[in-house]
Design a protein around this motif. Structure first.
Motif, PDB file in Angstrom:
ATOM      1  N   GLU A 152     -20.204  -2.677 -18.963  1.00 56.79           N
ATOM      2  CA  GLU A 152     -19.309  -1.923 -19.836  1.00 56.79           C
ATOM      3  C   GLU A 152     -18.778  -0.715 -19.067  1.00 56.79           C
ATOM      4  OE1 GLU A 152     -19.405   0.006 -24.288  1.00 56.79           O
ATOM      5  OE2 GLU A 152     -20.929  -1.439 -23.693  1.00 56.79           O
ATOM      6  N   LEU A 153     -17.462  -0.504 -19.136  1.00 51.32           N
ATOM      7  CA  LEU A 153     -16.833   0.637 -18.475  1.00 51.32           C
ATOM      8  C   LEU A 153     -16.811   1.841 -19.414  1.00 51.32           C
ATOM      9  CD1 LEU A 153     -13.832  -1.241 -16.816  1.00 51.32           C
ATOM     10  CD2 LEU A 153     -15.914  -0.407 -15.699  1.00 51.32           C
ATOM     11  N   PRO A 154     -16.765   3.039 -18.863  1.00 48.55           N
ATOM     12  CA  PRO A 154     -16.767   4.244 -19.694  1.00 48.55           C
ATOM     13  C   PRO A 154     -15.637   4.287 -20.731  1.00 48.55           C
ATOM     14  CG  PRO A 154     -17.134   4.824 -17.407  1.00 48.55           C
ATOM     15  CD  PRO A 154     -16.794   3.356 -17.439  1.00 48.55           C
ATOM     16  N   ASP A 155     -14.505   3.646 -20.438  1.00 48.29           N
ATOM     17  CA  ASP A 155     -13.376   3.665 -21.367  1.00 48.29           C
ATOM     18  C   ASP A 155     -13.418   2.536 -22.393  1.00 48.29           C
ATOM     19  OD1 ASP A 155     -12.711   1.418 -19.898  1.00 48.29           O
ATOM     20  OD2 ASP A 155     -10.794   2.184 -19.194  1.00 48.29           O
ATOM     21  N   GLY A 156     -14.525   1.759 -22.423  1.00 45.00           N
ATOM     22  CA  GLY A 156     -14.662   0.664 -23.370  1.00 45.00           C
ATOM     23  C   GLY A 156     -14.249  -0.681 -22.814  1.00 45.00           C
ATOM     24  N   GLY A 157     -13.659  -0.697 -21.638  1.00 43.28           N
ATOM     25  CA  GLY A 157     -13.296  -1.953 -20.988  1.00 43.28           C
ATOM     26  C   GLY A 157     -14.529  -2.612 -20.400  1.00 43.28           C
ATOM     27  N   ARG A 158     -14.312  -3.663 -19.644  1.00 39.17           N
ATOM     28  CA  ARG A 158     -15.410  -4.387 -19.005  1.00 39.17           C
ATOM     29  C   ARG A 158     -15.082  -4.639 -17.540  1.00 39.17           C
ATOM     30  NH1 ARG A 158     -16.776  -3.156 -23.397  1.00 39.17           N
ATOM     31  NH2 ARG A 158     -18.107  -4.261 -24.845  1.00 39.17           N
ATOM     32  N   ALA A 159     -16.127  -4.717 -16.742  1.00 37.05           N
ATOM     33  CA  ALA A 159     -16.026  -5.091 -15.339  1.00 37.05           C
ATOM     34  C   ALA A 159     -16.809  -6.378 -15.156  1.00 37.05           C
ATOM     35  CB  ALA A 159     -16.582  -3.987 -14.449  1.00 37.05           C
ATOM     36  N   ALA A 214      -8.774  -4.009 -24.872  1.00 33.83           N
ATOM     37  CA  ALA A 214      -7.972  -4.996 -25.620  1.00 33.83           C
ATOM     38  C   ALA A 214      -7.946  -6.342 -24.896  1.00 33.83           C
ATOM     39  CB  ALA A 214      -6.548  -4.478 -25.823  1.00 33.83           C
ATOM     40  N   GLU A 215      -7.872  -6.334 -23.574  1.00 33.44           N
ATOM     41  CA  GLU A 215      -7.886  -7.589 -22.809  1.00 33.44           C
ATOM     42  C   GLU A 215      -9.214  -8.311 -23.003  1.00 33.44           C
ATOM     43  OE1 GLU A 215      -5.181  -6.645 -18.912  1.00 33.44           O
ATOM     44  OE2 GLU A 215      -7.159  -5.698 -19.021  1.00 33.44           O
ATOM     45  N   TRP A 216     -10.309  -7.560 -22.969  1.00 37.23           N
ATOM     46  CA  TRP A 216     -11.632  -8.159 -23.130  1.00 37.23           C
ATOM     47  C   TRP A 216     -11.785  -8.761 -24.527  1.00 37.23           C
ATOM     48  CZ3 TRP A 216     -14.846  -9.791 -19.678  1.00 37.23           C
ATOM     49  CH2 TRP A 216     -16.134 -10.155 -20.044  1.00 37.23           C
ATOM     50  N   ARG A 217     -11.328  -8.043 -25.547  1.00 40.26           N
ATOM     51  CA  ARG A 217     -11.409  -8.574 -26.919  1.00 40.26           C
ATOM     52  C   ARG A 217     -10.600  -9.865 -27.045  1.00 40.26           C
ATOM     53  NH1 ARG A 217     -10.721  -3.210 -28.255  1.00 40.26           N
ATOM     54  NH2 ARG A 217      -8.549  -3.566 -28.792  1.00 40.26           N
ATOM     55  N   THR A 218      -9.434  -9.914 -26.418  1.00 42.62           N
ATOM     56  CA  THR A 218      -8.607 -11.121 -26.457  1.00 42.62           C
ATOM     57  C   THR A 218      -9.316 -12.274 -25.757  1.00 42.62           C
ATOM     58  OG1 THR A 218      -6.579  -9.816 -26.537  1.00 42.62           O
ATOM     59  CG2 THR A 218      -6.372 -12.094 -25.782  1.00 42.62           C
ATOM     60  N   PHE A 219      -9.924 -11.994 -24.615  1.00 40.77           N
ATOM     61  CA  PHE A 219     -10.663 -13.009 -23.868  1.00 40.77           C
ATOM     62  C   PHE A 219     -11.830 -13.553 -24.693  1.00 40.77           C
ATOM     63  CE2 PHE A 219     -14.228 -13.752 -20.793  1.00 40.77           C
ATOM     64  CZ  PHE A 219     -13.758 -14.944 -20.267  1.00 40.77           C
ATOM     65  N   ILE A 249     -16.924   3.659  -8.782  1.00 43.59           N
ATOM     66  CA  ILE A 249     -17.453   3.485 -10.130  1.00 43.59           C
ATOM     67  C   ILE A 249     -18.522   2.388 -10.202  1.00 43.59           C
ATOM     68  CG2 ILE A 249     -15.708   1.862 -10.947  1.00 43.59           C
ATOM     69  CD1 ILE A 249     -15.828   3.425 -13.618  1.00 43.59           C
ATOM     70  N   THR A 250     -18.440   1.392  -9.344  1.00 44.05           N
ATOM     71  CA  THR A 250     -19.332   0.240  -9.424  1.00 44.05           C
ATOM     72  C   THR A 250     -20.819   0.604  -9.384  1.00 44.05           C
ATOM     73  OG1 THR A 250     -17.608  -1.118  -8.444  1.00 44.05           O
ATOM     74  CG2 THR A 250     -19.816  -2.032  -8.454  1.00 44.05           C
ATOM     75  N   PRO A 251     -21.292   1.487  -8.500  1.00 47.60           N
ATOM     76  CA  PRO A 251     -22.729   1.751  -8.445  1.00 47.60           C
ATOM     77  C   PRO A 251     -23.306   2.380  -9.718  1.00 47.60           C
ATOM     78  CG  PRO A 251     -21.676   2.499  -6.448  1.00 47.60           C
ATOM     79  CD  PRO A 251     -20.593   2.135  -7.419  1.00 47.60           C
ATOM     80  N   VAL A 252     -22.511   3.064 -10.518  1.00 49.30           N
ATOM     81  CA  VAL A 252     -23.041   3.720 -11.703  1.00 49.30           C
ATOM     82  C   VAL A 252     -23.053   2.812 -12.931  1.00 49.30           C
ATOM     83  CG1 VAL A 252     -22.370   5.993 -10.874  1.00 49.30           C
ATOM     84  CG2 VAL A 252     -20.826   4.731 -12.369  1.00 49.30           C
ATOM     85  N   LEU A 253     -22.558   1.609 -12.810  1.00 52.78           N
ATOM     86  CA  LEU A 253     -22.516   0.688 -13.942  1.00 52.78           C
ATOM     87  C   LEU A 253     -23.838  -0.045 -14.106  1.00 52.78           C
ATOM     88  CD1 LEU A 253     -18.986  -0.876 -13.383  1.00 52.78           C
ATOM     89  CD2 LEU A 253     -19.624   0.944 -14.966  1.00 52.78           C
TER      90      LEU A 253
END
Length: 67
Positions: free
Chosen positions: A27-34, A51-56, A4-8
């Motif tokens: 930004e990850l396709p599912d709304g998360g973050r890398a 949710a983890e990213w929003r908390t952070f 997944i990393t190369p397409v980000l």
């Protein structure tokens, strides 16, 4: 390296200017973050659920990580 990393699309904070010792976020396709080390783009990647990213980010904004 995972598949997944190369397409980000990776970006650094505008506050980092041209410094090389930064973290990059994508930004990850599912709304998360890398997150990765900008000096080692082929190195490990940390993944956070949305949710983890929003908390952070909430913790940053309310001063939870102040030293």
């Amino acid at each position: 390296m995972d598949r997944i990393t190369p397409v980000l699309t990776w970006r650094k904070s505008s506050k980092s200017a041209q410094q090389d010792n930064c973290v990059e976020m994508a930004e990850l396709p599912d709304g998360g973050r890398a997150v990765r080390d900008s000096k080692d783009p082929n190195g490990p990647v940390l993944r956070f659920a949305s949710a983890e990213w929003r908390t952070f980010i909430g913790g940053i904004k309310n001063g939870s990580f102040e030293v």
